[in-house]
Motif scaffolding. Structure first.
Motif, PDB file in Angstrom:
ATOM      1  N   GLN A  99       0.838  -1.194   0.000  1.00 21.96           N
ATOM      2  CA  GLN A  99       0.000   0.000   0.000  1.00 21.96           C
ATOM      3  C   GLN A  99       0.876   1.248   0.000  1.00 21.96           C
ATOM      4  N   TRP A 100       1.926   1.233   0.793  1.00 17.62           N
ATOM      5  CA  TRP A 100       2.875   2.349   0.832  1.00 17.62           C
ATOM      6  C   TRP A 100       3.493   2.573  -0.548  1.00 17.62           C
ATOM      7  N   ASP A 101       3.963   1.500  -1.160  1.00 14.37           N
ATOM      8  CA  ASP A 101       4.624   1.610  -2.466  1.00 14.37           C
ATOM      9  C   ASP A 101       3.660   2.107  -3.540  1.00 14.37           C
ATOM     10  N   ASN A 102       2.454   1.576  -3.552  1.00 13.66           N
ATOM     11  CA  ASN A 102       1.475   1.992  -4.557  1.00 13.66           C
ATOM     12  C   ASN A 102       1.087   3.455  -4.397  1.00 13.66           C
ATOM     13  N   TYR A 532       6.773   1.583   9.686  1.00 14.96           N
ATOM     14  CA  TYR A 532       7.146   1.933   8.314  1.00 14.96           C
ATOM     15  C   TYR A 532       7.852   0.772   7.622  1.00 14.96           C
ATOM     16  N   PRO A 533       7.709   0.672   6.310  1.00 13.32           N
ATOM     17  CA  PRO A 533       8.402  -0.382   5.556  1.00 13.32           C
ATOM     18  C   PRO A 533       9.914  -0.257   5.709  1.00 13.32           C
ATOM     19  N   SER A 534      10.598  -1.352   5.528  1.00 13.28           N
ATOM     20  CA  SER A 534      12.056  -1.371   5.692  1.00 13.28           C
ATOM     21  C   SER A 534      12.745  -0.454   4.689  1.00 13.28           C
ATOM     22  N   GLU A 536      11.833   2.502   3.818  1.00 13.84           N
ATOM     23  CA  GLU A 536      11.875   3.838   4.419  1.00 13.84           C
ATOM     24  C   GLU A 536      12.944   3.897   5.497  1.00 13.84           C
ATOM     25  N   VAL A 537      12.966   2.884   6.323  1.00 16.12           N
ATOM     26  CA  VAL A 537      13.928   2.842   7.434  1.00 16.12           C
ATOM     27  C   VAL A 537      15.360   2.854   6.903  1.00 16.12           C
ATOM     28  N   ASN A 538      15.601   2.127   5.829  1.00 12.03           N
ATOM     29  CA  ASN A 538      16.965   1.942   5.328  1.00 12.03           C
ATOM     30  C   ASN A 538      17.444   3.053   4.399  1.00 12.03           C
ATOM     31  N   TYR A 539      16.518   3.707   3.675  1.00 11.55           N
ATOM     32  CA  TYR A 539      16.958   4.602   2.606  1.00 11.55           C
ATOM     33  C   TYR A 539      16.562   6.063   2.772  1.00 11.55           C
ATOM     34  N   ASN A 540      15.547   6.353   3.553  1.00 12.37           N
ATOM     35  CA  ASN A 540      15.156   7.751   3.697  1.00 12.37           C
ATOM     36  C   ASN A 540      15.913   8.372   4.862  1.00 12.37           C
ATOM     37  N   PRO A 541      16.832   9.319   4.602  1.00 19.72           N
ATOM     38  CA  PRO A 541      17.630   9.886   5.691  1.00 19.72           C
ATOM     39  C   PRO A 541      16.783  10.658   6.707  1.00 19.72           C
ATOM     40  N   TYR A 542      15.579  11.045   6.314  1.00 14.70           N
ATOM     41  CA  TYR A 542      14.709  11.772   7.241  1.00 14.70           C
ATOM     42  C   TYR A 542      13.994  10.847   8.217  1.00 14.70           C
TER      43      TYR A 542
END
Length: 568
Positions: A99-102, A532-534, A536-542
């Motif tokens: 759902q997040w990705d879509n 949050y999906p992984s 987001e945790v791994n790649y979004n610096p915010y």
């Protein structure tokens, strides 16, 4: 209409489509497909937004295999499930992350629409405005629903990569959930009346597979979505004043803010059996035995007399009492026969209900035999009816927003005095209208269905429906009138709209009497939100800015109950 040459678009466009997961199969064959034509248009991108959002509009595999039955349906108790240490963990986590990705795939396509639109002259903008407005309404519906699951999200600065090709600058900070809600509420107020005056492009009706170019329905959809979200925030939280002001404006000015109040106003995607838009209602329910289990909590509230024995010559004798029990249960669930493994005799023929799940009761009484019967016979106990009014009914539309919900919202507003003066007479009127329309809607789809289990029961008469609605308004089993409203709304949503049912539980604490036992698993009780999906945790610096709030116990800003306490 603004068009751009595909040669100029090849880099940013390819990145847009690849990043958003937009493939050839994402566009129906009757729509222009960006991968097959030499021009990309705003109308095509609107279709792309719709296509990415539709996975959570249609009653299809992705929802019923993973999202509804194994995730939100557990938390809303609209599906049955086994009492175990891991019962609050979803059965299929990718359904949630999907759902997040879509959502961000849809937002990327909308950002490209905005970019093209902003480059147009006034005449071109007049031609394309309808595409922009419709895409934004559908996108905002999906965005608010996703906020209700995760909370704070990248929003105002998200999805700029296809426009800038700046990877470092494309990471977006998280907007507060209440700020996202406020933006959506404010913009829906401006969007809705635009559908009255906007130019209807020649190809709008063919591209718009939701409302088929009906601008009046788009206006009702925008206003009704605004009312839903205003009610979500009206009871408590940072947007309480804004929510109540919106409710007052909408309900006191019905001519200016028309709503989805009749079946002919319903917002839906037609069940289609050809092309890329190929839907089968309930797809995914049959792919895993536990997907189709009836909710004991729902059955207990539909059969209020407590006598579930079905051993008489009449299969419904002593179980379903006409005029007393909920007529929707006849369409929702199958009464079943269970044979005692040791004696070989039929001990029960009944609907099954418990405070928690159907599965637990059968396990308690029949131990492994019950589960064996489900696994081997593939029919089991009190399951969602197959080939009935919903499941495998190719006439069942994919309902996005239906009129009973709007009347339930109005009933709650009048009962609680949210924005309007408290008026129990109006609340009662709206409640009875909601219940009556819900029953009529269910039996309508049963009457036109093609399944072998359709039309097994005569539809109740208007008088019988009215008497049932009146009895529910005056039922002393409810804690108060809000309990009556939310419980009946929860029954209306049932297994069709578990996501909204879960939000109502968190928002109000109703239906009363739901049991949420604590277990020893990783998630000991019903979560207030999902993590949050992984990616987001791994790649979004915010992510670091909101990491401390990324827990299962963090409440949404509009939620009344949480921290494992959902009861009043």
């Amino acid at each position: 209409m603004k068009r751009i040459n595909i040669g100029a678009f090849i880099l940013s466009g390819a990145m847009l489509l690849a990043t958003s997961g937009c493939t050839d199969a994402d566009f129906d064959s009757k729509y222009e497909d960006p991968s097959k034509v030499n021009q990309v248009t705003i109308s095509n991108l609107m279709v792309g937004v719709f296509q990415k959002v539709k996975d959570y509009d249609v009653y299809e595999y992705g929802r019923f295999f993973g999202f509804d039955s194994q995730f939100v349906g557990k938390y809303a108790q609209t599906f049955g499930y086994s009492n175990s240490g891991g019962m609050y963990s979803p059965g299929y986590t990718p359904a949630i992350d999907g759902q997040w990705d879509n959502l961000y795939s849809a937002l990327m396509q909308y950002r490209k629409m905005e970019s093209l639109y902003n480059e147009e002259n006034d005449n071109q903008k007049a031609q394309d405005e309808a595409f922009m407005l419709a895409a934004k309404v559908q996108l905002y519906d999906f965005f608010a629903a996703t906020v209700d699951i995760f909370g704070d999200m990248p929003f105002s600065k998200a999805c700029t990569l296809p426009l800038t090709n700046d990877v470092n600058g494309s990471y977006a900070p998280y907007d507060k959930a209440e700020d996202i809600y406020k933006t959506i509420l404010d913009e829906l107020k401006e969007i809705a009346p635009r559908f009255r005056s906007v130019t209807t492009p020649k190809n709008f009706s063919t591209q718009d597979f939701i409302n088929l170019g009906d601008m009046k329905k788009w206006e009702r959809y925008a206003n009704s979505l605004r009312l839903r979200l205003a009610m979500r925030v009206a009871a408590q939280g940072a947007l309480q004043a804004e929510g109540r002001a919106a409710i007052k404006e909408i309900l006191e000015n019905p001519a200016d803010y028309p709503l989805v109040e009749e079946q002919e106003n319903n917002i839906f995607i037609i069940n289609q059996k050809s092309g890329q838009l190929n839907f089968t209602a309930g797809s995914g329910l049959g792919d895993w035995v536990t997907n189709r289990l009836a909710s004991g909590a729902i059955i207990d509230r539909m059969l209020g007399h407590g006598n579930y024995d079905m051993t008489g010559s009449d299969p419904l004798s002593g179980v379903y009492i006409k005029g007393e029990d909920d007529p929707r249960i006849l369409l929702n669930y199958n009464p079943v026969t269970i044979t005692n493994r040791e004696t070989g005799e039929v001990d029960e023929h009944r609907y099954l209900g418990t405070d928690l799940t159907v599965a637990d009761e059968l396990t308690e009484y029949y131990n492994s035999q019950a589960q064996d019967e489900v696994n081997t016979a593939n029919k089991g106990f009190s399951q969602i009816t197959q080939r009935g009014f919903f499941w495998e009914n190719d006439k069942f539309d994919m309902l996005i927003m239906a009129s009973p919900e709007i009347h339930f919202l109005k009933a709650e507003a009048y009962a609680m005095g949210y924005g309007v003066a408290q008026d129990m007479a109006k609340a009662e009127e709206e409640f009875k209208m909601a219940v009556s329309q819900s029953i009529a809607l269910y039996y309508y789809y049963d009457s036109i269905g093609s399944g072998e289990n359709c039309r097994r029961y005569d539809a109740p008469t208007d008088e019988e429906i009215a008497a049932f609605a009146d009895a529910k308004w005056n039922d002393t089993a409810y804690a108060d009138q809000l309990d009556a409203i939310i419980t009946q709304k929860w029954l209306h949503f049932g297994f069709l709209v578990s996501r909204e049912a879960w939000s109502d539980i968190r928002r109000t604490g109703y239906p009363s009497g739901l049991v949420f036992p604590e277990v020893s698993g990783t998630i000991p009780n019903v979560p207030n939100r999902w993590r949050y999906p992984s990616t987001e945790v791994n790649y979004n610096p915010y992510y670091k800015d909101i990491a401390a709030k990324d827990t299962y116990t963090e409440k949404l800003f509009w939620a009344k109950y949480g921290d494992t306490d959902y009861s009043l």
